[in-house]
Design a protein around this motif. Structure first.
Motif, PDB file in Angstrom:
ATOM      1  N   ARG A  14       2.445  -6.446 -10.853  1.00 43.85           N
ATOM      2  CA  ARG A  14       3.479  -6.372 -11.891  1.00 43.85           C
ATOM      3  C   ARG A  14       3.092  -7.290 -13.039  1.00 43.85           C
ATOM      4  N   ASN A  15       3.739  -7.107 -14.175  1.00 45.99           N
ATOM      5  CA  ASN A  15       3.424  -7.897 -15.362  1.00 45.99           C
ATOM      6  C   ASN A  15       4.262  -9.179 -15.365  1.00 45.99           C
ATOM      7  N   PRO A  16       3.635 -10.351 -15.204  1.00 42.98           N
ATOM      8  CA  PRO A  16       4.393 -11.611 -15.175  1.00 42.98           C
ATOM      9  C   PRO A  16       5.003 -11.995 -16.516  1.00 42.98           C
ATOM     10  N   ALA A  17       4.622 -11.280 -17.582  1.00 41.21           N
ATOM     11  CA  ALA A  17       5.181 -11.590 -18.900  1.00 41.21           C
ATOM     12  C   ALA A  17       6.458 -10.803 -19.184  1.00 41.21           C
ATOM     13  N   ASP A  18       6.816  -9.878 -18.292  1.00 38.75           N
ATOM     14  CA  ASP A  18       8.028  -9.081 -18.502  1.00 38.75           C
ATOM     15  C   ASP A  18       9.273  -9.959 -18.389  1.00 38.75           C
ATOM     16  N   LEU A  60       0.705  -7.130 -23.512  1.00 37.03           N
ATOM     17  CA  LEU A  60      -0.038  -5.867 -23.577  1.00 37.03           C
ATOM     18  C   LEU A  60      -1.330  -5.950 -22.763  1.00 37.03           C
ATOM     19  N   ALA A  61      -1.999  -7.101 -22.839  1.00 36.73           N
ATOM     20  CA  ALA A  61      -3.229  -7.282 -22.062  1.00 36.73           C
ATOM     21  C   ALA A  61      -2.918  -7.263 -20.565  1.00 36.73           C
ATOM     22  N   VAL A  84       0.841  -1.206   0.000  1.00 38.07           N
ATOM     23  CA  VAL A  84       0.000   0.000   0.000  1.00 38.07           C
ATOM     24  C   VAL A  84       0.867   1.243   0.000  1.00 38.07           C
ATOM     25  N   THR A  85       1.924   1.216   0.814  1.00 38.71           N
ATOM     26  CA  THR A  85       2.800   2.382   0.932  1.00 38.71           C
ATOM     27  C   THR A  85       3.548   2.668  -0.362  1.00 38.71           C
ATOM     28  N   THR A  86       3.969   1.627  -1.053  1.00 33.89           N
ATOM     29  CA  THR A  86       4.761   1.790  -2.286  1.00 33.89           C
ATOM     30  C   THR A  86       3.916   1.890  -3.544  1.00 33.89           C
ATOM     31  N   GLY A  87       2.608   1.799  -3.386  1.00 34.33           N
ATOM     32  CA  GLY A  87       1.735   1.882  -4.553  1.00 34.33           C
ATOM     33  C   GLY A  87       1.612   0.581  -5.306  1.00 34.33           C
ATOM     34  N   MET A  88       2.068  -0.543  -4.745  1.00 39.33           N
ATOM     35  CA  MET A  88       2.024  -1.843  -5.397  1.00 39.33           C
ATOM     36  C   MET A  88       0.837  -2.680  -4.929  1.00 39.33           C
ATOM     37  N   TYR A  89      -0.028  -2.074  -4.136  1.00 38.69           N
ATOM     38  CA  TYR A  89      -1.145  -2.848  -3.586  1.00 38.69           C
ATOM     39  C   TYR A  89      -2.153  -3.204  -4.672  1.00 38.69           C
ATOM     40  N   VAL A  90      -2.665  -4.426  -4.585  1.00 36.44           N
ATOM     41  CA  VAL A  90      -3.687  -4.900  -5.508  1.00 36.44           C
ATOM     42  C   VAL A  90      -4.823  -5.510  -4.702  1.00 36.44           C
ATOM     43  N   ASP A  91      -6.018  -5.052  -4.962  1.00 33.04           N
ATOM     44  CA  ASP A  91      -7.196  -5.612  -4.310  1.00 33.04           C
ATOM     45  C   ASP A  91      -7.333  -7.074  -4.752  1.00 33.04           C
ATOM     46  N   VAL A 117      -2.182  -4.331 -14.984  1.00 31.20           N
ATOM     47  CA  VAL A 117      -1.344  -3.647 -13.999  1.00 31.20           C
ATOM     48  C   VAL A 117      -1.829  -2.210 -13.820  1.00 31.20           C
ATOM     49  N   ARG A 118      -2.049  -1.524 -14.922  1.00 27.73           N
ATOM     50  CA  ARG A 118      -2.493  -0.136 -14.859  1.00 27.73           C
ATOM     51  C   ARG A 118      -3.880   0.006 -14.229  1.00 27.73           C
TER      52      ARG A 118
END
Length: 369
Positions: A146-150, A133-134, A45-52, A139-140
């Motif tokens: 994060r994108n697991p395809a990277d 791309l999907a 949450v603090t780093t902006g990486m939080y995902v519901d 992520v956005r």
């Protein structure tokens, strides 16, 4: 806000509220595990990486459909190609998998499986790009951290050797094409794409200035002709060699401004799916140029332009490349044979310092002179 509490049954409950005020909780047997999970969530949450967690439960199949519907910026042919890659290569493996369950290792294994099936490296890379791309949109949209395809290993592209025709070979191919002689020469000397040639209208041809305005291209999508802007939306003006002017004038004689310059034998749209098997490929075989494609004539146009003295920016504009870097990547080696001319010019400039002020210095010669 986060909290940690021990329940009556001895388990530990860790809970927190997200930015929307929704409460989330998990139960653990050990306090240390509960605290670790809570710390990880707090950090996210603090780093902006939080995902519901609830937002990543959607399947890849459903998400891919949402993603492709957002691609309103794509040309129809590109949109159709993306849909085909999803249908044939991506969804058979990932359709029923939840976004949260897509892993880097899983994507890497999928890419490897496509390669083992014998798909061309370019096709595998395109399928991976569409999937990536999907996932980037996910992520956005806050569905993945994060994108697991990277950074997934991809098969190496095998660069095909480009074919550069000489002027004599271009003439032989044009002669073998019969009534379509002017089509071949126009492709070989202007570098336009076949879809741009098919979409060229009479009003876009200025024979007095010897220019053709490339503002429209045609592609076949699902068996139908679809008109749009040129690739990368690079509207441009291309030069027409003087020797083609009379042939073009005869070709457009009696046509209306909105008529196509180049047409089929029945005066219809010149379609690649018909032109190549019935006209181009037989002419290639007759001229002994097996393996040549219509797109290969763009390489010939670039080569002839460079030999005639065109610099990188001119070739970029002529071919409609998005950048001069792209032009150099493709044709930079063709400029190598001008290095001696550069050195000779430097010698001449250096020697000029010792010459009388009225001494004449020869201009820089164009390649091939």
């Amino acid at each position: 806000m986060a909290s940690l509490a021990k329940r009556a049954d001895g388990h530990w409950r860790a809970r927190y509220r997200d930015a929307a005020g929704n409460e989330h909780s998990r139960h653990f047997k050990r306090k240390v595990d509960a605290q670790r999970w809570l710390d990880e969530v707090t950090t996210a949450v603090t780093t902006g990486m939080y995902v519901d967690p609830g937002r990543s439960q959607i399947t890849v199949g459903d998400w891919a459909q949402r993603w492709i519907e957002t691609k309103v910026n794509l040309k129809p042919s590109t949109h159709a190609r993306y849909e085909g890659l999803l249908r044939v290569s991506v969804l058979p493996r990932w359709k029923n998998v939840k976004l949260v369950d897509v892993t880097h290792e899983g994507v890497a294994a999928w890419v490897a499986s496509l390669t083992k099936k014998g798909l061309a490296p370019a096709t595998v890379r395109q399928a991976h790009r569409v999937f990536s791309l999907a996932l980037t949109l996910a992520v956005r949209d806050g569905r993945l951290a994060r994108n697991p395809a990277d950074h997934v290993p991809l098969p190496r592209l095998v660069k095909r050797e480009k074919t550069f025709l000489t002027m004599d070979q271009a003439d032989e191919l044009a002669d073998a094409a019969g009534d379509y002689r002017t089509v071949i020469l126009f492709l070989a000397y202007t570098g336009v794409r076949i879809g741009e040639l098919s979409g060229l209208r009479v009003r876009r041809l200025d024979l007095m200035r010897r220019r053709a305005e490339i503002v429209e291209a045609v592609a076949e999508v699902g068996g139908k002709a679809v008109f749009s802007s040129p690739k990368s939306h690079q509207v441009r003006s291309v030069p027409i060699p003087r020797f083609l002017v009379d042939d073009l004038a005869q070709l457009i004689s009696g046509k209306a401004p909105e008529d196509f310059v180049f047409t089929s034998r029945k005066d219809g749209l010149l379609r690649l799916t018909n032109f190549r098997p019935t006209i181009f490929d037989p002419a290639v075989r007759a001229a002994g140029l097996d393996g040549l494609t219509p797109h290969g004539l763009r390489h010939t146009a670039a080569s002839l332009a460079i030999t005639s003295g065109a610099d990188v920016k001119v070739v970029q504009q002529m071919l409609g490349h998005a950048s001069a870097t792209m032009t150099l990547d493709l044709y930079g080696h063709l400029y190598g044979n001008r290095l001696d001319e550069v050195a000779d010019r430097m010698d001449a400039l250096r020697s000029a310092r010792k010459l009388p002020e009225d001494a004449e210095i020869l201009p820089f010669p164009a390649s091939g002179d």
